[in-house]
Design a protein around this motif. Structure first.
Motif, PDB file in Angstrom:
ATOM      1  N   TYR A  29     -48.914 148.399 -31.382  1.00 60.23           N
ATOM      2  CA  TYR A  29     -48.142 147.553 -30.461  1.00 60.23           C
ATOM      3  C   TYR A  29     -48.736 146.149 -30.410  1.00 60.23           C
ATOM      4  O   TYR A  29     -49.959 145.974 -30.398  1.00 60.23           O
ATOM      5  CB  TYR A  29     -48.150 148.172 -29.058  1.00 60.23           C
ATOM      6  N   ASN A  30     -47.890 145.137 -30.393  1.00 59.72           N
ATOM      7  CA  ASN A  30     -48.322 143.742 -30.397  1.00 59.72           C
ATOM      8  C   ASN A  30     -48.574 143.264 -28.968  1.00 59.72           C
ATOM      9  O   ASN A  30     -47.651 143.164 -28.162  1.00 59.72           O
ATOM     10  CB  ASN A  30     -47.247 142.873 -31.061  1.00 59.72           C
ATOM     11  N   ARG A  31     -49.817 142.964 -28.662  1.00 65.40           N
ATOM     12  CA  ARG A  31     -50.158 142.587 -27.290  1.00 65.40           C
ATOM     13  C   ARG A  31     -49.520 141.275 -26.853  1.00 65.40           C
ATOM     14  O   ARG A  31     -49.411 140.995 -25.650  1.00 65.40           O
ATOM     15  CB  ARG A  31     -51.675 142.494 -27.128  1.00 65.40           C
ATOM     16  N   TRP A  32     -49.054 140.458 -27.804  1.00 61.34           N
ATOM     17  CA  TRP A  32     -48.441 139.181 -27.451  1.00 61.34           C
ATOM     18  C   TRP A  32     -47.029 139.337 -26.891  1.00 61.34           C
ATOM     19  O   TRP A  32     -46.396 138.344 -26.504  1.00 61.34           O
ATOM     20  CB  TRP A  32     -48.444 138.241 -28.655  1.00 61.34           C
ATOM     21  N   LEU A  33     -46.546 140.577 -26.803  1.00 56.80           N
ATOM     22  CA  LEU A  33     -45.278 140.838 -26.129  1.00 56.80           C
ATOM     23  C   LEU A  33     -45.456 140.969 -24.614  1.00 56.80           C
ATOM     24  O   LEU A  33     -44.470 140.898 -23.874  1.00 56.80           O
ATOM     25  CB  LEU A  33     -44.644 142.125 -26.676  1.00 56.80           C
ATOM     26  N   PHE A 522     -47.318 137.455 -36.501  1.00 59.24           N
ATOM     27  CA  PHE A 522     -46.079 136.945 -35.932  1.00 59.24           C
ATOM     28  C   PHE A 522     -44.927 137.863 -36.320  1.00 59.24           C
ATOM     29  O   PHE A 522     -44.758 138.201 -37.483  1.00 59.24           O
ATOM     30  CB  PHE A 522     -45.848 135.538 -36.476  1.00 59.24           C
ATOM     31  N   THR A 523     -44.111 138.270 -35.341  1.00 63.61           N
ATOM     32  CA  THR A 523     -42.989 139.161 -35.613  1.00 63.61           C
ATOM     33  C   THR A 523     -41.728 138.619 -34.944  1.00 63.61           C
ATOM     34  O   THR A 523     -41.799 137.838 -33.983  1.00 63.61           O
ATOM     35  CB  THR A 523     -43.257 140.579 -35.082  1.00 63.61           C
ATOM     36  N   VAL A 526     -41.728 139.183 -31.164  1.00 62.57           N
ATOM     37  CA  VAL A 526     -42.555 138.228 -30.434  1.00 62.57           C
ATOM     38  C   VAL A 526     -41.823 136.897 -30.286  1.00 62.57           C
ATOM     39  O   VAL A 526     -41.814 136.281 -29.208  1.00 62.57           O
ATOM     40  CB  VAL A 526     -43.909 138.034 -31.141  1.00 62.57           C
ATOM     41  N   ALA A 529     -39.042 137.234 -27.653  1.00 64.48           N
ATOM     42  CA  ALA A 529     -39.583 137.339 -26.297  1.00 64.48           C
ATOM     43  C   ALA A 529     -40.051 135.988 -25.783  1.00 64.48           C
ATOM     44  O   ALA A 529     -39.782 135.617 -24.627  1.00 64.48           O
ATOM     45  CB  ALA A 529     -40.726 138.356 -26.276  1.00 64.48           C
ATOM     46  N   TRP A 530     -40.744 135.230 -26.645  1.00 62.78           N
ATOM     47  CA  TRP A 530     -41.243 133.929 -26.199  1.00 62.78           C
ATOM     48  C   TRP A 530     -40.137 132.897 -26.055  1.00 62.78           C
ATOM     49  O   TRP A 530     -40.203 132.015 -25.185  1.00 62.78           O
ATOM     50  CB  TRP A 530     -42.337 133.436 -27.141  1.00 62.78           C
TER      51      TRP A 530
END
Length: 552
Positions: A29-33, A522-523, A526, A529-530
């Motif tokens: 899981y990408n924490r930047w989400l 980078f996905t 992400v 969401a940003w």
């Protein structure tokens, strides 16, 4: 990313949709989400700062074109149910007080519950309270019952503020053990930016819904409630918590040092408030916020009264200006207020990120030392007519005001560990409630006393600035007295294990013990969401900067 179940509660003991067990992040899981999920909630509840945009329209809700005054002999209880006369701005302003009283009290009351229930449930309950409060307020406006506004937005909405404010703190700190300050700064930046987006949106909606028989506020409340509910629900369901033992790839916790300001073991909520460190940090936050919040609430009249006609190139005091000239400087002062709000927002991310490098104690020492210099110099800058330096000084002051909010969760995590930092932060926010009363009281009461004694308006803030210097000196002393927490307050291994069970924590598997290298990349998810939170922030910042240009 974990899949979303289709039912709130499934048979056979399966956790419900809002339960913490359903939010444990899957491997990779990408924490930047997580930060944009937190921002989605904070940007909505941050509109509490912008509610003053409703005061003047609501003050003529009956008269529409002009206020209809209530009879002078009408009692308090008769006034709050009267339907034939308008409310005063003062009575409407009680909502603002209720916001921050109930924010602090609800955060303190429900912080422990949040740690066990998880951020998703807390975030969703916050959405229901905040948006439900707006709906109740809309009905109160339609029926012209001010007590429904106090109950709806002030009390119920204030509870939503408290829950929404602390919902991401513990989760973000656990996802970013290497950047605690930056992570909480990103989220809490949203609370400061909520009014920057919400106030112009509300203004446009009121203009759209206004008719010859309506000022358009109750319709605006309903639309904003619907928009905020969608954003806050998306934010709540976007939360994921890391499994116990997770850490970022390539990051190794620093080895423990003797007398280190960063704890290696956690302190339980029930013990944290008994430590001197908790009350010293409480004092640090209260004194820093008291100074800043008083200035923020009086920024517009302060600039107008200190500089008067100098703002438009005329050497006249405020009382000597014509109505047209006062309207001109009011526009400039509105730009000043917007600019301070922008400094407040940027400061939350900037100072919290800096604190990751220089430490929380040093960061707060800078806040107080630099604040002392800037507040003490403000009267001289005002009397010398140095508008640019005056604006710059208060811009830095407001950046440190916001930075204080954003840095304190990481300060608490350093002192008390990460296990119950969200609950401890909730209890600490009672300092905000106290500051929300102390700061504005000092600014307005001393100003009124000075005016009553014949002090020129250009000088009525001098004494206040020196008193605020005294508050900052006290805050500096509190900060310097902070030492590492005595180990006797820390949880034993057995107590920590019991707390983890209550919090429904799941131990990390070998595949999920560290962040996968692909998860840091980078996905598209992400990016989406940003963008969802970044576009509104950019729009609000552009409008604020455009208004602030009149200062220059």
């Amino acid at each position: 990313m974990a899949t979303v179940p289709q039912a709130l509660d499934l048979p056979g003991g399966t956790p419900g949709l809002l339960d913490k067990e359903r939010t444990i992040a899957a491997p990779g899981y990408n924490r930047w989400l997580v930060p944009p999920a937190a921002l989605a909630i904070h940007l909505c509840i941050g509109m509490a700062y912008g509610f003053s945009v409703f005061w003047l329209p609501l003050a003529k809700a009956v008269g529409v074109t002009a206020p209809v005054a209530c009879p002078a002999d009408m009692g308090f209880f008769a006034a709050i149910v009267a339907t034939q006369c308008d409310w005063t701005v003062t009575s409407l302003g009680w909502m603002y007080t209720l916001f921050f009283v109930f924010l602090g009290s609800s955060a303190a009351t429900f912080g422990g519950w949040l740690e066990h229930a998880g951020p998703r449930k807390a975030g969703f309950v916050a959405a229901v309270c905040w948006c439900g409060g707006l709906v109740i307020s809309a009905l109160g406006i339609y029926l012209h019952q001010i007590w429904m506004l106090w109950l709806g937005s002030g009390v119920i909405g204030g509870i939503g503020l408290g829950l929404g404010y602390i919902s991401p703190v513990s989760t973000l700190i656990k996802w970013f053990p290497d950047r605690r300050g930056m992570a909480t700064g990103m989220a809490i930046m949203g609370f400061g930016g909520g009014a920057m987006i919400g106030a112009p949106m509300a203004d446009k909606l009121m203009r759209h819904f206004a008719t010859p028989t309506s000022v358009g506020v109750w319709e605006t409340f309903l639309v904003m409630a619907a928009v905020y509910f969608v954003f806050m629900t998306c934010g709540a369901f976007g939360y994921r918590v890391p499994p116990s033992g997770w850490k970022p790839a390539g990051w190794t916790p620093p080895p423990p040092k003797q007398a280190s300001m960063i704890a290696t073991r956690s302190v339980h909520l029930n013990q944290a408030w008994k430590t001197p460190q908790f009350w010293l940090i409480w004092g640090v936050l209260c004194l820093n916020v008291s100074a800043g919040i008083g200035v923020l609430g009086m920024a517009s009249p302060m600039l107008q009264e200190v500089f008067g006609g100098k703002l438009i190139g005329v050497d006249l005091g405020f009382n000597d200006l014509s109505a047209e000239q006062k309207a001109q400087i009011a526009t400039i002062a509105a730009g000043f207020t917007g600019l301070l709000s922008l400094f407040n927002i940027v400061g939350r991310f900037f100072w919290a990120s800096i604190s990751d490098r220089i430490g929380r104690k040093v960061t707060y020492a800078i806040f107080f030392l630099l604040g002392i210099v800037l507040y003490a110099s403000a009267p001289s800058l005002g009397h010398a007519g140095q508008i640019a330096l005056f604006v710059g000084a208060f811009g830095i002051i407001l950046s440190m005001y916001g930075g204080g909010f954003a840095t304190v969760p990481a300060y608490l995590a350093d002192m008390f560990g990460t296990q119950m930092v969200g609950a401890i932060h909730g209890r600490l926010l009672t300092a905000w409630s106290a500051a929300g009363i102390l700061g504005p009281f000092l600014m307005t009461y001393i100003r009124d006393v000075q005016i009553a004694h014949g002090v020129p308006k250009a000088q009525v803030y001098d004494v206040t600035m020196y008193i605020l210097v005294g508050l900052l000196v006290l805050g500096l002393v509190c900060n310097l007295l902070i030492r590492p927490v005595d180990p006797k307050y820390q949880m034993t291994d057995e107590e920590l294990a019991a707390e983890k069970r209550k919090s429904h924590e799941v131990a990390a598997s070998p595949a999920n013990a560290v962040e996968a290298s692909t998860a840091a990349s980078f996905t598209p998810a992400v990016l989406f969401a940003w963008l969802a939170v970044g576009i509104p922030i950019g729009w609000g910042a552009w409008l604020t900067l455009r208004k602030a240009l009149v200062l220059f």
